[in-house]
Write a protein that holds these residues in place. Structure first.
Motif, PDB file in Angstrom:
ATOM      1  N   ASP A   1      -0.020 -10.186  19.027  1.00  0.00           N
ATOM      2  CA  ASP A   1      -0.432  -9.526  20.269  1.00  0.00           C
ATOM      3  C   ASP A   1       0.758  -9.109  21.135  1.00  0.00           C
ATOM      4  OD1 ASP A   1      -3.016  -9.905  19.478  1.00  0.00           O
ATOM      5  OD2 ASP A   1      -3.561 -11.349  21.037  1.00  0.00           O
ATOM      6  N   THR A   2       1.936  -8.975  20.548  1.00  0.00           N
ATOM      7  CA  THR A   2       3.128  -8.675  21.354  1.00  0.00           C
ATOM      8  C   THR A   2       4.010  -7.575  20.798  1.00  0.00           C
ATOM      9  OG1 THR A   2       4.455 -10.360  20.226  1.00  0.00           O
ATOM     10  CG2 THR A   2       3.256 -11.062  22.195  1.00  0.00           C
ATOM     11  N   MET A   3       3.951  -7.290  19.495  1.00  0.00           N
ATOM     12  CA  MET A   3       4.986  -6.458  18.872  1.00  0.00           C
ATOM     13  C   MET A   3       4.693  -4.963  18.895  1.00  0.00           C
ATOM     14  SD  MET A   3       7.247  -8.684  18.093  1.00  0.00           S
ATOM     15  CE  MET A   3       8.379  -7.927  16.935  1.00  0.00           C
ATOM     16  N   ASP A   4       3.465  -4.568  19.185  1.00  0.00           N
ATOM     17  CA  ASP A   4       3.080  -3.149  19.277  1.00  0.00           C
ATOM     18  C   ASP A   4       3.311  -2.361  17.990  1.00  0.00           C
ATOM     19  OD1 ASP A   4       2.230  -3.342  21.942  1.00  0.00           O
ATOM     20  OD2 ASP A   4       4.256  -3.064  22.694  1.00  0.00           O
ATOM     21  N   ASN A   5       3.463  -3.040  16.874  1.00  0.00           N
ATOM     22  CA  ASN A   5       3.656  -2.345  15.595  1.00  0.00           C
ATOM     23  C   ASN A   5       2.319  -1.887  15.030  1.00  0.00           C
ATOM     24  OD1 ASN A   5       3.313  -5.384  15.181  1.00  0.00           O
ATOM     25  ND2 ASN A   5       2.932  -4.637  13.105  1.00  0.00           N
ATOM     26  N   LEU A   6       2.358  -0.857  14.194  1.00  0.00           N
ATOM     27  CA  LEU A   6       1.198  -0.484  13.402  1.00  0.00           C
ATOM     28  C   LEU A   6       1.102  -1.421  12.200  1.00  0.00           C
ATOM     29  CD1 LEU A   6       1.531   3.420  13.298  1.00  0.00           C
ATOM     30  CD2 LEU A   6       0.049   2.055  14.790  1.00  0.00           C
ATOM     31  N   GLY A   7      -0.088  -1.529  11.632  1.00  0.00           N
ATOM     32  CA  GLY A   7      -0.260  -2.166  10.336  1.00  0.00           C
ATOM     33  C   GLY A   7      -0.330  -1.089   9.274  1.00  0.00           C
ATOM     34  N   ALA A   8      -0.158  -1.480   8.014  1.00  0.00           N
ATOM     35  CA  ALA A   8      -0.234  -0.509   6.922  1.00  0.00           C
ATOM     36  C   ALA A   8      -0.692  -1.180   5.643  1.00  0.00           C
ATOM     37  CB  ALA A   8       1.124   0.155   6.699  1.00  0.00           C
ATOM     38  N   PHE A   9      -1.224  -0.368   4.744  1.00  0.00           N
ATOM     39  CA  PHE A   9      -1.439  -0.799   3.367  1.00  0.00           C
ATOM     40  C   PHE A   9      -1.051   0.343   2.439  1.00  0.00           C
ATOM     41  CE2 PHE A   9      -5.712   0.462   4.984  1.00  0.00           C
ATOM     42  CZ  PHE A   9      -6.031   1.491   4.116  1.00  0.00           C
ATOM     43  N   ILE A  10      -0.803  -0.002   1.184  1.00  0.00           N
ATOM     44  CA  ILE A  10      -0.370   0.964   0.171  1.00  0.00           C
ATOM     45  C   ILE A  10      -1.488   1.172  -0.828  1.00  0.00           C
ATOM     46  CG2 ILE A  10       1.299   1.409  -1.687  1.00  0.00           C
ATOM     47  CD1 ILE A  10       3.209  -0.523  -0.259  1.00  0.00           C
ATOM     48  N   THR A  11      -1.760   2.416  -1.184  1.00  0.00           N
ATOM     49  CA  THR A  11      -2.681   2.688  -2.283  1.00  0.00           C
ATOM     50  C   THR A  11      -1.922   3.383  -3.402  1.00  0.00           C
ATOM     51  OG1 THR A  11      -3.406   4.714  -1.136  1.00  0.00           O
ATOM     52  CG2 THR A  11      -4.800   2.768  -0.926  1.00  0.00           C
ATOM     53  N   LEU A  12      -2.186   2.925  -4.600  1.00  0.00           N
ATOM     54  CA  LEU A  12      -1.582   3.478  -5.805  1.00  0.00           C
ATOM     55  C   LEU A  12      -2.666   4.043  -6.702  1.00  0.00           C
ATOM     56  CD1 LEU A  12       0.748   0.464  -6.730  1.00  0.00           C
ATOM     57  CD2 LEU A  12       1.365   2.459  -5.372  1.00  0.00           C
ATOM     58  N   ASN A  13      -2.298   5.024  -7.502  1.00  0.00           N
ATOM     59  CA  ASN A  13      -3.170   5.526  -8.555  1.00  0.00           C
ATOM     60  C   ASN A  13      -2.490   5.234  -9.882  1.00  0.00           C
ATOM     61  OD1 ASN A  13      -3.994   7.796 -10.573  1.00  0.00           O
ATOM     62  ND2 ASN A  13      -5.603   7.828  -9.004  1.00  0.00           N
ATOM     63  N   GLY A  14      -3.255   4.689 -10.823  1.00  0.00           N
ATOM     64  CA  GLY A  14      -2.660   4.284 -12.087  1.00  0.00           C
ATOM     65  C   GLY A  14      -1.866   5.382 -12.763  1.00  0.00           C
ATOM     66  N   LYS A  15      -2.314   6.611 -12.653  1.00  0.00           N
ATOM     67  CA  LYS A  15      -1.646   7.739 -13.306  1.00  0.00           C
ATOM     68  C   LYS A  15      -0.358   8.132 -12.588  1.00  0.00           C
ATOM     69  CE  LYS A  15      -3.586  11.730 -12.896  1.00  0.00           C
ATOM     70  NZ  LYS A  15      -4.561  12.855 -13.018  1.00  0.00           N
ATOM     71  N   ASP A  16      -0.360   7.950 -11.257  1.00  0.00           N
ATOM     72  CA  ASP A  16       0.802   8.353 -10.450  1.00  0.00           C
ATOM     73  C   ASP A  16       1.365   7.148  -9.708  1.00  0.00           C
ATOM     74  OD1 ASP A  16       0.540  11.151 -11.069  1.00  0.00           O
ATOM     75  OD2 ASP A  16      -1.179  11.185  -9.705  1.00  0.00           O
ATOM     76  N   ILE A  17       1.603   6.093 -10.430  1.00  0.00           N
ATOM     77  CA  ILE A  17       2.013   4.839  -9.788  1.00  0.00           C
ATOM     78  C   ILE A  17       3.379   4.951  -9.127  1.00  0.00           C
ATOM     79  CG2 ILE A  17       3.218   3.678 -11.692  1.00  0.00           C
ATOM     80  CD1 ILE A  17       1.339   1.233 -10.980  1.00  0.00           C
ATOM     81  N   ASP A  18       4.140   5.971  -9.501  1.00  0.00           N
ATOM     82  CA  ASP A  18       5.449   6.185  -8.896  1.00  0.00           C
ATOM     83  C   ASP A  18       5.347   6.900  -7.552  1.00  0.00           C
ATOM     84  OD1 ASP A  18       4.512   8.464 -10.216  1.00  0.00           O
ATOM     85  OD2 ASP A  18       6.531   9.283 -10.450  1.00  0.00           O
ATOM     86  N   LYS A  19       4.110   7.184  -7.092  1.00  0.00           N
ATOM     87  CA  LYS A  19       3.908   7.900  -5.833  1.00  0.00           C
ATOM     88  C   LYS A  19       3.003   7.091  -4.909  1.00  0.00           C
ATOM     89  CE  LYS A  19       4.292  12.335  -8.240  1.00  0.00           C
ATOM     90  NZ  LYS A  19       3.565  13.583  -8.653  1.00  0.00           N
TER      91      LYS A  19
END
Length: 486
Positions: A440-458
């Protein structure tokens, strides 16, 4: 005379930097505060107050090693400055070194025999030392028994007639149970202790069968989601599922450690995550973080929360379960995911990681320690960890490790990032942090990563802001010392 005038000018300038730092600290701009305290120290390197203040700023950023170093320097420059001992003790406690912290508290208490605050801090730390010793003693007596074997008497617990919450079906987690559980938690209600114990016993058995490095296969057209630290922020966890869909066999997830501590809804988070792990064991994955450990849980709230909501017995059960959490995951043999980072030694292979004996509390060095604690740095090579545990590793270390092991890149968590994620080391080291407005103090955004098996390098990144939560402050269940040593 001119020498005294010069000293006065230096002191005045240093005090100006210190006062500016104090304002930044008050506004929770800890990086800026450290910068200003450092300028004050450069002008007046013998001033214990500046080191003590910077120590606390480092502590707020979880740079425990740097905090300890400043605490040591504060005491060295003025052995009579008792706040320096408190700062050193705070850093020692944050590193789980309770006995060393106790020595500092004892020192202050003896020099202030009529100071109730000093006596209380010594007493509270002494309790932690005794409790840690007791836990270690009993755990070493029965290391091979499962929770179900250790707590067979829990089967006799009865469900009260007025309990209106979710119920396991024939002792098993179902999708209906999970949906009801999340709604029940949103209403700030508590899962019945019998079902909570049952989930812990079931997850204990399952995790024992897992390797230290888990291999994951994501088919070409399939999506896979990686989340970073949650830290007991249950309502933000619910927002992830709202944005990205509930876990399922067609919507798999990996949560990359630090599920608990600091946030005051850690119990709700961990039972939600354990429940989905039992429901979808091959499509829902959990990595151990540095906060899935006894010392961290004692200091930063999880143990206190479990005792407040359930029992001390359950807190001990969690300690055993955490010892069996996998340490890392490899996706399609191309992406390695761990909580902390890379290693103090060269030529580490994935087989080395598979062969780690993880059924223990995190050690202070070695592969397991580095997986849980290390951080990337922009400069080449390896460096001292500001956390006091693990190392910092540069882009050359990441490049070499990925090349030797046939990896495209690594994903790790462990650090707050303003945007919720950061891509470093030429794209080969990605940090993801999923607890927005941390504590409740840092004012940062949260994030998550989504991958696609075919384009896992992206990898694709989704960011989000914090959502409202009930009026229970972070660290509400933390050790009482945490509110006192600051």
């Amino acid at each position: 005379m001119s020498e005294k005038i010069g000293e006065k000018v230096i002191f005045t300038s240093a005090e100006k930097f210190k006062n500016e730092a104090n304002v930044f600290f008050k506004n929770k701009e800890y990086d800026r505060a450290i910068e200003m305290y450092t300028k004050a120290i450069e002008l007046d390197p013998k001033n214990a107050v500046y080191y003590a203040n910077r120590s606390l700023a480092h502590l707020r950023l979880e740079m425990f090693g740097s905090s300890l170093e400043d605490g040591i320097l504060a005491v060295k420059n003025d052995p009579t400055y008792l706040k320096g001992y408190y700062r050193r003790a705070a850093a020692q406690m944050s590193l789980g070194k309770f006995k060393k912290a106790l020595m500092d508290f004892e020192f202050v208490a003896k020099r202030r025999p009529n100071d109730r605050d000093a006596a209380m801090k010594y007493s509270e730390c002494n309790k932690l030392v005794r409790k840690a010793a007791f836990e270690k003693a009993i755990s070493s007596d029965i290391p091979e028994k499962t929770l179900a074997e250790l707590h067979s008497d829990l089967d006799s617990i009865e469900i009260e007639d007025d309990y209106d919450g979710p119920k396991l079906e024939n002792g098993k987690v179902t999708l209906e149970f999970m949906e009801n559980l999340m709604e029940y938690y949103k209403d700030q209600k508590k899962l019945h202790r019998k079902y909570a114990y049952k989930i812990l016993c079931e997850i204990d058995v399952y995790l024992r069968s897992q390797p230290s490095l888990v291999d994951i296969t994501v088919p070409d057209e399939s999506k896979f989601t990686i989340c970073g630290d949650i830290h007991g922020q249950f309502f933000d966890l619910m927002n992830i599922f709202k944005l990205n869909g509930l876990p399922s066999e067609h919507n798999p997830y990996l949560f990359n450690g630090d599920f608990v501590d600091r946030g005051s809804f850690s119990v709700e988070c961990i039972f939600t995550l354990f429940g989905f792990k039992l429901l979808y064991p091959n499509h829902f994955f959990l990595s151990r973080g540095n906060h899935e450990s006894y010392n961290m849980n004692q200091m930063y709230g999880f143990s206190g929360e479990v005792v407040a909501k359930y029992t001390n017995t359950m807190s001990t059960m969690f300690t055993q379960v955490y010892n069996f959490l996998p340490l890392c995951h490899c996706i399609n043999k191309r992406v390695l995911v761990m909580h902390g980072g890379l290693f103090a030694q060269d030529n580490v292979t994935l087989d080395d990681l598979r062969n780690i004996e993880r059924n223990r509390q995190p050690p202070e060095e070695g592969l397991m320690c580095d997986l849980l604690w290390s951080d990337p740095q922009p400069g080449q090579g390896r460096g001292f960890s500001k956390r006091g545990v693990g190392i910092q590793f540069g882009p050359d270390i990441t490049e070499k490790f990925c090349t030797q092991n046939g990896l495209d890149y690594i994903v790790r968590s462990h650090e707050v990032k303003a945007m919720g994620y950061e891509v470093a080391h030429g794209g080969k080291c990605i940090t993801v942090f999923s607890a927005p407005n941390y504590c409740d103090t840092m004012d940062n955004l949260g994030a998550f990563i989504t991958l696609n098996g075919k384009d896992i390098d992206k990898p694709n990144f989704t960011t989000y802001q914090a959502v409202p939560h009930p009026n229970v402050k972070p660290m509400a269940y933390a050790s009482s010392l945490m509110s006192l040593i600051g």
